[in-house]
Design a protein around this motif. Structure first.
Motif, mmCIF file in Angstrom:
data_model
loop_
_atom_site.group_PDB
_atom_site.id
_atom_site.type_symbol
_atom_site.label_atom_id
_atom_site.label_comp_id
_atom_site.label_asym_id
_atom_site.label_seq_id
_atom_site.Cartn_x
_atom_site.Cartn_y
_atom_site.Cartn_z
ATOM 1 N N PRO A 1 -5.507 -3.174 -5.974
ATOM 2 C CA PRO A 1 -4.588 -2.827 -7.056
ATOM 3 C C PRO A 1 -4.798 -1.401 -7.571
ATOM 4 O O PRO A 1 -5.587 -0.628 -7.015
ATOM 5 C CB PRO A 1 -4.949 -3.852 -8.130
ATOM 6 N N ASP A 2 -4.106 -1.083 -8.627
ATOM 7 C CA ASP A 2 -4.243 0.208 -9.292
ATOM 8 C C ASP A 2 -5.713 0.467 -9.643
ATOM 9 O O ASP A 2 -6.464 -0.449 -9.995
ATOM 10 C CB ASP A 2 -3.395 0.187 -10.576
ATOM 11 N N SER B 1 -0.879 -9.023 -6.258
ATOM 12 C CA SER B 1 -0.930 -7.556 -6.288
ATOM 13 C C SER B 1 -1.784 -7.044 -7.437
ATOM 14 O O SER B 1 -2.300 -5.933 -7.397
ATOM 15 C CB SER B 1 0.483 -6.981 -6.393
ATOM 16 N N SER B 2 -1.939 -7.877 -8.481
ATOM 17 C CA SER B 2 -2.753 -7.504 -9.637
ATOM 18 C C SER B 2 -3.840 -8.541 -9.861
ATOM 19 O O SER B 2 -3.564 -9.734 -9.961
ATOM 20 C CB SER B 2 -1.887 -7.399 -10.895
ATOM 21 N N ASP C 1 9.315 -2.205 -6.035
ATOM 22 C CA ASP C 1 8.790 -1.958 -7.374
ATOM 23 C C ASP C 1 9.274 -3.008 -8.366
ATOM 24 O O ASP C 1 8.584 -3.344 -9.319
ATOM 25 C CB ASP C 1 9.219 -0.557 -7.829
ATOM 26 N N SER D 1 0.822 -1.205 0.000
ATOM 27 C CA SER D 1 0.000 0.000 0.000
ATOM 28 C C SER D 1 0.861 1.261 0.000
ATOM 29 O O SER D 1 0.483 2.283 -0.579
ATOM 30 C CB SER D 1 -0.914 0.017 1.235
ATOM 31 N N HIS E 1 -0.872 5.609 -7.483
ATOM 32 C CA HIS E 1 -1.725 4.607 -8.136
ATOM 33 C C HIS E 1 -3.178 4.719 -7.683
ATOM 34 O O HIS E 1 -4.080 4.291 -8.391
ATOM 35 C CB HIS E 1 -1.219 3.195 -7.832
ATOM 36 N N TRP E 2 -3.380 5.257 -6.473
ATOM 37 C CA TRP E 2 -4.728 5.404 -5.932
ATOM 38 C C TRP E 2 -5.208 6.852 -6.007
ATOM 39 O O TRP E 2 -6.103 7.259 -5.260
ATOM 40 C CB TRP E 2 -4.776 4.908 -4.488
ATOM 41 N N HIS F 1 1.721 1.892 -3.638
ATOM 42 C CA HIS F 1 0.568 2.392 -4.398
ATOM 43 C C HIS F 1 0.279 3.849 -4.072
ATOM 44 O O HIS F 1 0.010 4.673 -4.955
ATOM 45 C CB HIS F 1 -0.663 1.544 -4.094
ATOM 46 N N CYS F 2 0.318 4.165 -2.781
ATOM 47 C CA CYS F 2 -0.021 5.517 -2.347
ATOM 48 C C CYS F 2 1.065 6.509 -2.754
ATOM 49 O O CYS F 2 0.785 7.592 -3.263
ATOM 50 C CB CYS F 2 -0.214 5.532 -0.839
#
Length: 360
Positions: free
Chosen positions: A278-279, A252-253, A341, A48, A56-57, A51-52
């Motif tokens: 996910p994204d 994750s996806s 990543d 998370s 991505h969010w 992503h943050c």
């Protein structure tokens, strides 16, 4: 002024340059009667956070201190706290720092689904303050979300349990994982590897499901009884037809998960629970007519009650998740972000050495 006057942290300043954080000082939120201040000793690195930080969010208010797998010592306790927490206690703080604690969900020990849910970082409280996370000197949080840590769980191993661990444990606990059950874990990564350990410790027959056999040796060492490499065996879902009682999707996806195949390996009534966030651009696809008798849903974090149960399990069975430590610093946050990543971690990071970086 009340202690501490300001917090210091390592923050994302630009979503486009998210791998290069900066060190900042920032004002903590207002201290309320049920709040607790925790001086941080360690913090796990969660997907998370990536992503943050990377946006991505969606766009977040910056600069932002991420991190929600926090272990530290209590340094201040509000006058109306009643959970028994006291100064000096070693405690944990996960991915949630507030809920109303008065709605039906909260009263049923599902405060992680409360409409007033506030995440540990990036989300505004009702007074407008945007929460800040654990790559920092301190965190200020409502007492309900301050969790005592058993003495025999090392700090660097305890940290990832506060988000990743509870996120996979909750659907296992709430959907019958245990003796005489066959449980699949899809995605053998940071959270998935904990899923294998917990499901085995709970007494289930465990199936590790991954795209390739690259992680087969690790999965079997972590407790899996069986390993399935879906991309290497196009007939896998036929071989395991009507086998599993429960599947927890930790990938994750979700785009890479073939749910049309996955439902075929489920017994009736089987349950597939995803913990993936996910994204924003991703979409889940499946054929509706393939669903009869199989339930597909989502599970989000876990409650205080569930987290205490997880810590009890880990403590009593002396479970050891796989963690690599890094000394907290701007350089180390960059390294962790870059390696995560690229998928270069087995299977969790925890930042340590907070005293050295923040010179306290």
């Amino acid at each position: 002024m009340s202690y501490p006057e300001k917090f210091q942290g390592i923050a994302v300043a630009d979503h486009k340059d998210w791998k290069n954080p900066i060190k900042i000082d920032y004002e903590p939120k207002k201290f309320y009667d049920h709040d607790v201040d925790v001086e941080i000793d360690a913090c796990g690195v969660c997907g998370s956070d990536i992503h943050c930080a990377a946006g991505h969010w969606g766009q977040k208010k910056l600069p932002l201190v991420v991190g929600h797998e926090i272990i530290g010592r209590v340094v201040r306790v509000g006058p109306k706290c009643h959970t028994g927490v006291k100064k000096g206690d070693r405690v944990g703080v996960g991915a949630q720092v507030y809920a109303c604690l008065d709605c039906e969900r909260c009263k049923s020990d599902y405060e992680n689904y409360c409409p007033d849910f506030v995440t540990t970082y990036s989300q505004p409280y009702k007074d407008g303050y945007v929460s800040q996370g654990g790559y920092a000197t301190h965190v200020r949080v409502h007492e309900h979300f301050v969790i005592p840590i058993p003495e025999n769980i090392p700090t660097h191993l305890a940290a990832p349990l506060l988000c990743g661990g509870i996120t996979v444990f909750s659907p296992l606990l709430n959907n019958g994982c245990g003796p005489n059950k066959k449980v699949g874990i899809v995605g053998i990564g940071g959270i998935g590897h904990m899923g294998l350990i917990f499901a085995k410790a709970m007494g289930a027959e465990v199936y590790a499901i991954s795209r390739s056999s690259r992680k087969k040796k690790d999965a079997l060492e972590l407790g899996a009884d069986h390993f399935i490499a879906t991309k290497e065996d196009p007939e896998w879902y036929k071989k395991f037809s009507s086998t599993l009682d429960l599947v927890v999707v930790c990938a994750s996806s979700l785009t890479d998960v073939n749910f049309d195949e996955l439902v075929k390996v489920m017994r009736i009534p089987g349950r597939i629970l995803s913990i993936s966030v996910p994204d924003n651009s991703e979409r889940l696809t499946l054929k509706p007519m393939e669903l009869p008798g199989v339930l597909i849903g989502n599970s989000c974090l876990g409650s205080r009650k569930e987290l205490l149960e997880l810590l009890k399990l880990v403590s009593e069975k002396n479970l050891k998740i796989w963690v690599e430590t890094l000394p907290i610093s701007v350089k180390s946050v960059h390294e962790a972000f870059d390696r995560m990543d690229k998928g270069d971690v087995r299977y969790r990071f925890t930042f340590i050495d907070y005293d050295k970086e923040f010179k306290r």
